[in-house]
Design a protein around this motif. Structure first.
Motif, PDB file in Angstrom:
ATOM      1  N   LEU A  55       0.815  -1.213   0.000  1.00 28.78           N
ATOM      2  CA  LEU A  55       0.000   0.000   0.000  1.00 28.78           C
ATOM      3  C   LEU A  55       0.847   1.261   0.000  1.00 28.78           C
ATOM      4  O   LEU A  55       0.781   2.071  -0.930  1.00 28.78           O
ATOM      5  N   THR A  62      -5.931   0.938  -3.129  1.00 30.68           N
ATOM      6  CA  THR A  62      -6.375   2.138  -2.415  1.00 30.68           C
ATOM      7  C   THR A  62      -7.284   1.728  -1.274  1.00 30.68           C
ATOM      8  O   THR A  62      -8.049   0.770  -1.394  1.00 30.68           O
ATOM      9  N   THR A  63      -7.187   2.447  -0.180  1.00 33.85           N
ATOM     10  CA  THR A  63      -8.072   2.187   0.952  1.00 33.85           C
ATOM     11  C   THR A  63      -8.308   3.492   1.691  1.00 33.85           C
ATOM     12  O   THR A  63      -7.731   4.530   1.351  1.00 33.85           O
ATOM     13  N   GLY A  64      -9.156   3.435   2.697  1.00 32.54           N
ATOM     14  CA  GLY A  64      -9.485   4.638   3.448  1.00 32.54           C
ATOM     15  C   GLY A  64      -8.503   4.921   4.569  1.00 32.54           C
ATOM     16  O   GLY A  64      -7.605   4.129   4.867  1.00 32.54           O
ATOM     17  N   VAL A  67      -8.397   2.212   7.589  1.00 30.88           N
ATOM     18  CA  VAL A  67      -7.656   0.986   7.280  1.00 30.88           C
ATOM     19  C   VAL A  67      -6.170   1.295   7.147  1.00 30.88           C
ATOM     20  O   VAL A  67      -5.322   0.518   7.601  1.00 30.88           O
ATOM     21  N   SER A  68      -5.843   2.422   6.525  1.00 32.29           N
ATOM     22  CA  SER A  68      -4.436   2.812   6.415  1.00 32.29           C
ATOM     23  C   SER A  68      -3.795   2.954   7.792  1.00 32.29           C
ATOM     24  O   SER A  68      -2.675   2.478   8.029  1.00 32.29           O
ATOM     25  N   ILE A 264      -5.714  -8.707   0.975  1.00 31.76           N
ATOM     26  CA  ILE A 264      -6.196  -7.566   0.193  1.00 31.76           C
ATOM     27  C   ILE A 264      -7.534  -7.902  -0.463  1.00 31.76           C
ATOM     28  O   ILE A 264      -8.448  -7.068  -0.521  1.00 31.76           O
ATOM     29  N   LEU A 267     -10.217  -7.537   2.074  1.00 31.15           N
ATOM     30  CA  LEU A 267     -10.532  -6.120   2.248  1.00 31.15           C
ATOM     31  C   LEU A 267     -11.399  -5.611   1.100  1.00 31.15           C
ATOM     32  O   LEU A 267     -12.367  -4.860   1.318  1.00 31.15           O
ATOM     33  N   ALA A 268     -11.043  -6.014  -0.130  1.00 28.30           N
ATOM     34  CA  ALA A 268     -11.821  -5.576  -1.293  1.00 28.30           C
ATOM     35  C   ALA A 268     -13.247  -6.116  -1.238  1.00 28.30           C
ATOM     36  O   ALA A 268     -14.214  -5.412  -1.560  1.00 28.30           O
ATOM     37  N   LEU A 272     -13.453  -2.369   1.621  1.00 26.63           N
ATOM     38  CA  LEU A 272     -12.444  -1.584   2.324  1.00 26.63           C
ATOM     39  C   LEU A 272     -11.196  -1.341   1.489  1.00 26.63           C
ATOM     40  O   LEU A 272     -10.275  -0.647   1.936  1.00 26.63           O
ATOM     41  N   ALA A 273     -11.109  -1.933   0.306  1.00 28.80           N
ATOM     42  CA  ALA A 273      -9.983  -1.710  -0.610  1.00 28.80           C
ATOM     43  C   ALA A 273     -10.528  -1.684  -2.027  1.00 28.80           C
ATOM     44  O   ALA A 273     -11.476  -2.403  -2.350  1.00 28.80           O
ATOM     45  N   TRP A 274      -9.928  -0.864  -2.847  1.00 29.82           N
ATOM     46  CA  TRP A 274     -10.357  -0.761  -4.235  1.00 29.82           C
ATOM     47  C   TRP A 274      -9.155  -0.359  -5.099  1.00 29.82           C
ATOM     48  O   TRP A 274      -8.053  -0.176  -4.594  1.00 29.82           O
TER      49      TRP A 274
END
Length: 302
Positions: A55, A62-64, A67-68, A264, A267-268, A272-274
């Motif tokens: 990341l 990409t995440t928010g 989550v980061s 990942i 998360l997607a 939560l991930a894109w």
């Protein structure tokens, strides 16, 4: 500061691991110690490979912010350095991999047996004692421009302490004894920290020395070694990674086990991930040295 960090998070965990092993003569290891070791090994390892590496260093997805921040905390608990520093050093590694200026290449000490041994030791351990510090304004301006993440990153030492306190507290509560807390600290804390350090250091030393090279890279000696994918959360597909550093998936074929990419994908699936990046079959074919391009349909639709 580098020497201090080396003593705190490399030397002391090694000593703690010896103490944990010595204690086995008095108290055999049980399910609690094993569970805490592997749980903390997985949490902190995923923080490194998914957060620090895929990341923050390579922007592979990409995440928010939440989550980061969580990934920074998970990675920090490993004691491998703060996220900003780690990302800056790793971007420099990719810029100069196995060439002059690479901070931890094993291949810059001559071709003799002694030179190779010195290089391997340097890449695995001694480079951390004292090394150049890359300019973060040059290497990670995108990370420095995110004040929330910089703030979370600034508590690095506190997160390392949290990573030691969590298994200590769980061990004490579950066992209901002081020894349970000590065992949690030794196995879920310092021994786990030592194991994670060894796995990450092997990426620098072993993975630039031994293994297969199925893909063309930018003049480095990165290698694939399947056993290291199991021991280092998918990082063992290192030649794959150097061929496609932007890829969220290090394992590019169905049998290349990659726990980091599986995380990942979870998360997607949860939203939560894109923007999860993987190379196309055509790009893989162009990089492939010997065999036909693998079928990566599952990756591309994952």
């Amino acid at each position: 500061m580098q020497r201090q960090h080396f003593i705190l998070f490399d030397v002391l965990p090694f000593i703690g691991t010896l103490i944990a092993l010595g204690a086995l003569f008095y108290r055999p290891i049980g399910a609690l110690e094993i569970s805490l070791f592997f749980a903390m090994w997985l949490v902190t390892g995923l923080g490194l490979t998914v957060g620090y590496h895929r990341l923050f260093t390579h922007r592979a997805f990409t995440t928010g912010t939440a989550v980061s921040a969580m990934l920074i905390i998970m990675g920090s608990m490993a004691g491998r350095g703060s996220m900003v520093s780690w990302a800056a050093m790793h971007r420099r590694h990719h810029e100069l991999s196995d060439h002059e200026g690479d901070l931890h290449s094993p291949n810059l000490h001559g071709g003799s047996l002694l030179g190779r041994l010195r290089g391997f030791l340097h890449a695995h351990l001694t480079w951390m004692i004292e090394h150049d510090y890359p300019n973060v304004a040059h290497y990670v301006p995108d990370l420095m421009a995110q004040p929330v993440l910089v703030r979370v990153n600034s508590y690095y030492y506190a997160w390392v302490l949290v990573g030691l306190l969590i298994p200590t507290a769980i061990g004490g509560l579950v066992a209901g004894s002081l020894w349970g807390a000590v065992a949690g600290f030794l196995w879920g804390g310092v021994a786990r920290m030592f194991a994670v350090e060894q796995a990450m250091s092997a990426i620098n030393s072993v993975m630039h020395t031994f293994g297969a090279r199925p893909y063309r890279t930018r003049g480095d000696n990165s290698r694939n070694l399947g056993v290291m994918a199991w021991l280092a959360w998918g990082e063992g597909w290192h030649n794959n990674h150097h061929a496609f550093p932007y890829s969220a998936a290090f394992g590019l074929r169905w049998f290349e086990f990659d726990p980091g990419y599986l995380f990942i994908r979870v998360l997607a699936a949860l939203g939560l991930a894109w923007n999860v990046k993987v190379p196309s079959a055509e790009k893989i074919a162009l990089r492939r040295l010997h065999e036909p391009a693998p079928d990566v349909a599952e990756l591309e639709h994952g």
